[in-house]
Design an enzyme around this catalytic site. Sequence first.
Site, PDB file in Angstrom:
ATOM      1  CD  GLU A   1     -13.261 -35.247 -51.684  1.00  0.00           C
ATOM      2  OE1 GLU A   1     -13.885 -34.288 -51.177  1.00  0.00           O
ATOM      3  OE2 GLU A   1     -12.354 -35.092 -52.518  1.00  0.00           O
TER       4      GLU A   1
ATOM      5  CB  THR B   1     -17.402 -42.028 -40.816  1.00  0.00           C
ATOM      6  OG1 THR B   1     -18.719 -42.202 -40.305  1.00  0.00           O
ATOM      7  CG2 THR B   1     -16.845 -43.382 -41.213  1.00  0.00           C
ATOM      8  N   GLY B   2     -14.966 -39.929 -40.939  1.00  0.00           N
ATOM      9  CA  GLY B   2     -13.645 -39.548 -41.454  1.00  0.00           C
ATOM     10  C   GLY B   2     -12.619 -39.441 -40.332  1.00  0.00           C
TER      11      GLY B   2
ATOM     12  CE  LYS C   1     -17.725 -50.440 -45.720  1.00  0.00           C
ATOM     13  NZ  LYS C   1     -19.176 -50.259 -45.928  1.00  0.00           N
TER      14      LYS C   1
ATOM     15  CB  CYS D   1     -21.120 -33.994 -50.148  1.00  0.00           C
ATOM     16  SG  CYS D   1     -20.425 -34.036 -51.796  1.00  0.00           S
TER      17      CYS D   1
ATOM     18  CD  GLU E   1     -23.512 -33.232 -44.284  1.00  0.00           C
ATOM     19  OE1 GLU E   1     -22.933 -33.917 -43.438  1.00  0.00           O
ATOM     20  OE2 GLU E   1     -23.326 -33.351 -45.501  1.00  0.00           O
TER      21      GLU E   1
ATOM     22  N   GLY F   1     -17.787 -39.729 -47.078  1.00  0.00           N
ATOM     23  CA  GLY F   1     -18.829 -39.974 -46.085  1.00  0.00           C
ATOM     24  C   GLY F   1     -18.849 -38.851 -45.075  1.00  0.00           C
ATOM     25  CB  SER F   2     -20.556 -38.557 -41.879  1.00  0.00           C
ATOM     26  OG  SER F   2     -20.035 -39.645 -41.165  1.00  0.00           O
ATOM     27  CB  THR F   3     -17.176 -34.560 -40.584  1.00  0.00           C
ATOM     28  OG1 THR F   3     -17.310 -33.831 -41.812  1.00  0.00           O
ATOM     29  CG2 THR F   3     -15.980 -34.020 -39.815  1.00  0.00           C
TER      30      THR F   3
HETATM   31  P1  NAD Z   1     -21.064 -42.518 -43.300  1.00  0.00           P
HETATM   32  O1  NAD Z   1     -19.850 -41.814 -42.818  1.00  0.00           O
HETATM   33  O2  NAD Z   1     -22.071 -42.933 -42.308  1.00  0.00           O
HETATM   34  O3  NAD Z   1     -20.688 -43.835 -44.106  1.00  0.00           O
HETATM   35  C1  NAD Z   1     -19.870 -43.822 -45.263  1.00  0.00           C
HETATM   36  C2  NAD Z   1     -19.207 -45.167 -45.426  1.00  0.00           C
HETATM   37  O4  NAD Z   1     -18.324 -45.412 -44.324  1.00  0.00           O
HETATM   38  C3  NAD Z   1     -20.142 -46.357 -45.482  1.00  0.00           C
HETATM   39  O5  NAD Z   1     -19.646 -47.275 -46.440  1.00  0.00           O
HETATM   40  C4  NAD Z   1     -20.043 -46.922 -44.077  1.00  0.00           C
HETATM   41  O6  NAD Z   1     -20.350 -48.292 -44.035  1.00  0.00           O
HETATM   42  C5  NAD Z   1     -18.572 -46.700 -43.779  1.00  0.00           C
HETATM   43  N1  NAD Z   1     -18.194 -46.630 -42.363  1.00  0.00           N
HETATM   44  C6  NAD Z   1     -18.971 -46.307 -41.299  1.00  0.00           C
HETATM   45  N2  NAD Z   1     -18.220 -46.308 -40.164  1.00  0.00           N
HETATM   46  C7  NAD Z   1     -16.958 -46.632 -40.525  1.00  0.00           C
HETATM   47  C8  NAD Z   1     -15.723 -46.768 -39.808  1.00  0.00           C
HETATM   48  N3  NAD Z   1     -15.647 -46.564 -38.507  1.00  0.00           N
HETATM   49  N4  NAD Z   1     -14.614 -47.079 -40.510  1.00  0.00           N
HETATM   50  C9  NAD Z   1     -14.662 -47.245 -41.839  1.00  0.00           C
HETATM   51  N5  NAD Z   1     -15.799 -47.142 -42.573  1.00  0.00           N
HETATM   52  C10 NAD Z   1     -16.929 -46.835 -41.913  1.00  0.00           C
HETATM   53  O7  NAD Z   1     -21.689 -41.532 -44.400  1.00  0.00           O
HETATM   54  P2  NAD Z   1     -23.066 -41.721 -45.175  1.00  0.00           P
HETATM   55  O8  NAD Z   1     -24.161 -41.448 -44.182  1.00  0.00           O
HETATM   56  O9  NAD Z   1     -23.044 -42.990 -45.933  1.00  0.00           O
HETATM   57  O10 NAD Z   1     -22.991 -40.538 -46.240  1.00  0.00           O
HETATM   58  C11 NAD Z   1     -23.414 -39.239 -45.971  1.00  0.00           C
HETATM   59  C12 NAD Z   1     -22.239 -38.333 -45.677  1.00  0.00           C
HETATM   60  O11 NAD Z   1     -21.319 -38.374 -46.746  1.00  0.00           O
HETATM   61  C13 NAD Z   1     -22.635 -36.877 -45.540  1.00  0.00           C
HETATM   62  O12 NAD Z   1     -21.964 -36.316 -44.430  1.00  0.00           O
HETATM   63  C14 NAD Z   1     -22.116 -36.249 -46.829  1.00  0.00           C
HETATM   64  O13 NAD Z   1     -21.840 -34.874 -46.764  1.00  0.00           O
HETATM   65  C15 NAD Z   1     -20.905 -37.054 -47.077  1.00  0.00           C
HETATM   66  N6  NAD Z   1     -20.510 -36.971 -48.486  1.00  0.00           N
HETATM   67  C16 NAD Z   1     -19.393 -36.243 -48.824  1.00  0.00           C
HETATM   68  C17 NAD Z   1     -19.017 -36.118 -50.146  1.00  0.00           C
HETATM   69  C18 NAD Z   1     -17.806 -35.313 -50.546  1.00  0.00           C
HETATM   70  O14 NAD Z   1     -17.345 -35.436 -51.668  1.00  0.00           O
HETATM   71  N7  NAD Z   1     -17.241 -34.504 -49.675  1.00  0.00           N
HETATM   72  C19 NAD Z   1     -19.771 -36.747 -51.138  1.00  0.00           C
HETATM   73  C20 NAD Z   1     -20.890 -37.478 -50.769  1.00  0.00           C
HETATM   74  C21 NAD Z   1     -21.235 -37.600 -49.432  1.00  0.00           C
END
Ligand code: NAD
Length: 469
Positions: free
Chosen positions: A242, A224-225, A169, A276, A373, A220-222
């Site tokens: 990540e 959401t993680g 997704k 990131c 960040e 993605g973001s911390t």
């Molecule tokens: P995000 O966390 O907003 O979204 C990432 C993904 O998660 C999207 O597909 C989103 O639809 C999905 N999502 C959102 N809420 C969710 C939930 N509750 N459950 C499951 N999935 C959900 O992040 P973003 O704004 O798309 O990306 C930017 C962030 O990603 C920054 O914090 C960046 O540092 C991080 N990032 C980290 C790495 C790494 O390797 N560590 C690499 C690239 C980006």
Amino acid sequence: MDEAQSVIIDGEKVAIAETFEVIDPARGEPFARCPAATPAHLDAAVAAARRAFPAWAAASLDERAERLNRIADAVEADKEALAVLLSSEQGKPRASALGEIGAAIGWMRATAALRPPVEVIQDDDKLRIEVHRKPLGVVASITPWNHPVLIATWHIMPALMAGNCVVVKPSSFTPLSTLRLVELANAHLPPGVLNSVTGEGGLGRAMTGHPGIDKVVFTGSTPTGRNIMSNAANTLKRLTLELGGNDAAIVLPDADVDAIAPVIFAKSFGNSGQTCAALKRLYVHESLHDALAEKLAALARAARVGPASDPESQFGPLQNKAQFDLVRELADDARAQGGKFLAGGAANGEKGYFFPLTVVTEVSDGMRIVDEEQFGPILPIIRYSDVEDALARANASENGLGGSIWSSDIKRAEALARRLDCGTAWVNDHSSISPAAPFGGAKQSGIGVEFGHWGLEEYMQVQTVRIAR
Ligand code: NAD
């Protein structure tokens, strides 16, 4: 408006009537529509993956590797069209999009060359103990919007190579290039091995709690993680997370300013700072501060920020409105607190989410631009006088993705780099990665690693086999 991309479930394009808009960040207006999958589509994708799993898991490593290499060939053949799609939805200039796709192809081939080890722990006349690795089952991949093709590749390819089936997704901000990638790959995979779903809202959440999914790989973001980790707890899913970074770099007094300035510039502003492990906090010794800050500002002022449709553009816009607003807010906050802008600092009011490359000095820890960040094209430069103090401030962040030390004394720099609390530490470089070396975050920047055999093993279950003689 472009509606050409479809989700793929069980090897078939699925017609979905409901769609959502995809915005062109260079104009801030929709340019395409994307299918909005329902929970029933997700169930169908997971069921297809489960059905495909036994045969895919039983296929030999060489067969899986051959299919991965064929996918790499297919992406290579389609890269111009894929780059157009990627630039349109992400905003990055065409050359950067081609660079991302080229890196993805390289990663596919490198992943195809990996083989999980079989270890023999004991082998004598009484007992033989072997350690094997088996695929987990169905892997859900959830990706962000900054490098959609490359990050989807980082998730999908090792998962497949390890013998799992996948449901991916992408971010609803950048779904189209991933749908195209999955379509290209499906021509070389048995039905159900790789499925895609796209949608807004709760689809990601539905995946992370789905009983038919064994593992989630998330970039993605911390925040959401954290959400994913708690939602995945009931089914005890395996997780690779990540997450966000706020990487510090420390320039020692003996660094060669002329040599390092262009490298620091590239590592801070690549992808308009939306990486990131971009260099996000620059601690510079007071003896070099003014000279380095001025060189970086001159590079920033000379850079061409513009739409992907302009071949002269070197840097694109922020990818979405929320990110654009955050970057503006952080710049305004720095200004209000006495920050001195040597380059950029404010959007010029043109259409789209463009923000100039920005260099700001007279800032320090405790200000939002340094502590948070920012994920955008602003480089805060912090003056320091004592290296131990700079190291302590670099490590005071809750993030720990990467960090770097810049110096002409490599031995001293390496010793300091190893004291940075982060997943990757660089000397005279930042954010560079290789398919053979593990990459992941310390502290709140993630759990687990990607790449190399370490990354492959995250998609596998260890099984100990004890043979009594
Ligand atoms: P995000 O966390 O907003 O979204 C990432 C993904 O998660 C999207 O597909 C989103 O639809 C999905 N999502 C959102 N809420 C969710 C939930 N509750 N459950 C499951 N999935 C959900 O992040 P973003 O704004 O798309 O990306 C930017 C962030 O990603 C920054 O914090 C960046 O540092 C991080 N990032 C980290 C790495 C790494 O390797 N560590 C690499 C690239 C980006």
